[in-house]
Design an enzyme around this catalytic site. Structure first.
Site, PDB file in Angstrom:
ATOM      1  N   GLU A 173      37.690  31.861  46.376  1.00 46.25           N
ATOM      2  CA  GLU A 173      38.553  32.718  46.025  1.00 46.25           C
ATOM      3  C   GLU A 173      38.681  33.046  48.309  1.00 46.25           C
ATOM      4  O   GLU A 173      38.978  33.778  48.427  1.00 46.25           O
ATOM      5  CB  GLU A 173      37.939  33.975  45.874  1.00 46.25           C
ATOM      6  N   GLU A 362      36.663  29.878  37.497  1.00 45.13           N
ATOM      7  CA  GLU A 362      35.930  30.930  36.863  1.00 45.13           C
ATOM      8  C   GLU A 362      36.833  31.475  35.921  1.00 45.13           C
ATOM      9  O   GLU A 362      38.249  31.770  35.465  1.00 45.13           O
ATOM     10  CB  GLU A 362      36.032  31.855  37.888  1.00 45.13           C
TER      11      GLU A 362
END
Ligand code: BG6
Length: 467
Positions: A173, A362
């Protein structure tokens, strides 16, 4: 859903070292930035004192219990497991010349255990942590020197595991540094924008150097980036809202643009100028950035809205980012808005933009689970969430999007990143531990365990398209 998922689709789950391993000082590991955040990625930086402990110090003790956990993943039929290497196990302070052999040996054991069951590792080089020593001595990613330390670490693990690990990711991220600077780039939370973007630039250069090293060292290796896929819709069809939405989506798409295209997008020049942001970029950096990733990976939990009306943002608190809630969507217990169709939309947006294979690394529902008197855990809410998202993945594949795989977040309960809670559970496997650290750490199959096993065994054909 018949036949929509490719035969080599990588089904599995995703965890991160600092949220599962524990053993935070075992076998020569140094302190990582995550060890200084016992309250989670937005929490205060807390100095460690001898004898004190945080929930992540033991986490779910994956460091010692991984054989049992891998066997459970294998029972569900996992083809792939995403985890990260804790950089501070390999280079405890970050700037050593030689790696810590005991740390390297741990990941050898882990990958060998996965290989027994034919589970392919998908490895993140840095998932929300770096050696704390690098932040103390060099100011984290604020310093150019950190690029070299990271490259040394990346080359070390590529050399060591090149026959065991074929799929790699650089930074988890990577766009989160804008919201949690210490977690992302090792800078204090109150750092100014120039400092944050300079550190981000160093990280982007380091990412490109790791891509180059992977291509040189790992035979048939593939390396991707990792974005928080925080897709925003305009709150209304007012042209001002549309423009503001485009602007805010570019805040995170910028990272993908650099990593997938190999250069800074034109719109950033205006953004930097209008915000008084100075970033030093050398000619050599520009050349380095041209080494681009092989695939795009991302997390997806929710969508949100954007508007040009600043007053609407007052109602946005509770979501992880500054998103205005969508009035058409329901939320999880943690206020994250549930939007399966948004996943199909996001897959199409990213594929239209980059034409590179996509990997959903995810996705999942954080919820409170209850263990019934007979020991069962009926987590139909989780099954519904995952089913509905996977149905939309199948639709995107039908749209022509190339999707390599899907690793649901937290296939086994783990410590949550945002607030370091155990009670926010994502797993197919329940772990007996509470927020205060009490519990036997015993593992238990939830209903979703059997459901996911059937999804994988049928290659997605058991998914239910609902009315
Ligand atoms: C992503 C992170 O932001 O979301 C994971 O990559 C994290 O580390 C996951 O755990 C879910 O967030 P949380 O706060 O519910 O754990």
């Amino acid at each position: 859903m018949n036949g929509k998922f490719p035969h080599d689709f990588l089904w599995g789950g995703a965890v991160a070292a600092n949220q599962v391993e524990g053993a935070y000082l075992t076998d020569g590991k140094g302190l990582s930035t995550s060890d200084l955040q016992p309250q989670g990625i937005f929490g205060a930086i807390t100095p460690r004192h001898e004898g004190d402990s945080g929930i992540k110090d033991l986490a779910i003790d994956f460091y010692h219990r991984y054989p049992q956990d891998i066997a459970l993943f294998a029972e569900m039929g996992f083809k792939c497991l995403r985890t990260s290497i804790a950089w501070a196990r390999i280079f405890p302070q970050g700037d050593e010349e030689t790696p810590n052999e005991a740390g390297l040996a741990f990941y050898d054991r882990l990958f060998d255990e996965m290989a027994k069951y034919g589970i392919q590792p998908l490895i993140t080089l840095s998932h929300y942590e770096m050696p704390y020593g690098l932040t103390q001595k060099y100011g984290g990613w604020g310093s150019r020197a950190t690029i070299g330390f990271f490259e040394r670490y990346a080359r070390t693990v590529f050399e060591r595991y090149k026959h065991k690990v074929k799929h790699w990711l650089t930074f988890n991220e990577i766009n989160m540094s804008l919201h949690a600077p210490f977690t992302g780039v090792g800078l204090p939370a109150d750092s100014d924008k120039s400092a944050i973007y300079q550190a981000i630039h160093h990280q982007l250069v380091a990412s490109a150097r790791a891509v180059k090293a992977c291509h040189e060292i790992v035979p048939q290796g593939k390396i991707g980036n990792m974005l928080l896929g925080g897709i925003l819709y305009p709150l209304s069809c007012k042209p001002e809202d549309l423009l503001e939405t485009q602007r805010q989506n570019r805040d995170w798409l910028f990272f993908g643009d650099v990593q997938a295209r190999g250069y800074y997008p034109a719109y950033m020049q205006r953004f930097f100028r209008e915000n008084g942001i100075q970033v030093a970029i050398t000619e050599e950096d520009r050349q380095t950035l041209r080494e681009t990733i092989d695939f795009i990976s991302f997390s997806y939990y929710m969508s949100g809205c954007a508007t040009a009306d600043p007053e609407q943002y007052e109602t946005a608190r509770g979501n992880i980012l500054d998103m205005v809630p969508n009035p058409h969507l329901a939320s999880s217990e943690w206020g994250w808005q549930i939007d399966p169709i948004g996943l199909r939309y996001l897959l199409n947006v990213l594929y239209d933009r980059y034409q590179k294979p996509l990997f959903i690394v995810e996705n999942g529902l954080g919820a409170k689970d209850r263990v019934e008197a007979d020991g069962s855990i009926n987590d139909d809410y989780r099954i519904n969430y995952l089913n509905d998202h996977l149905v939309q993945v199948a639709e995107a594949i039908d749209d022509g999007v190339e999707v390599m795989g899907y690793t649901s977040w937290g296939p086994i309960d783990l410590v949550s990143a945002s607030k370091a809670e155990m009670s926010k559970r994502y797993g197919f496997i329940y772990v007996d531990r509470d927020d205060a650290g009490n519990g036997s750490l015993e593992r238990r199959r939830k209903n979703s365990f059997y459901w996911y096993r059937d999804v994988i065994h049928s290659n997605g054909n058991s998914l239910k398209q609902k009315g």
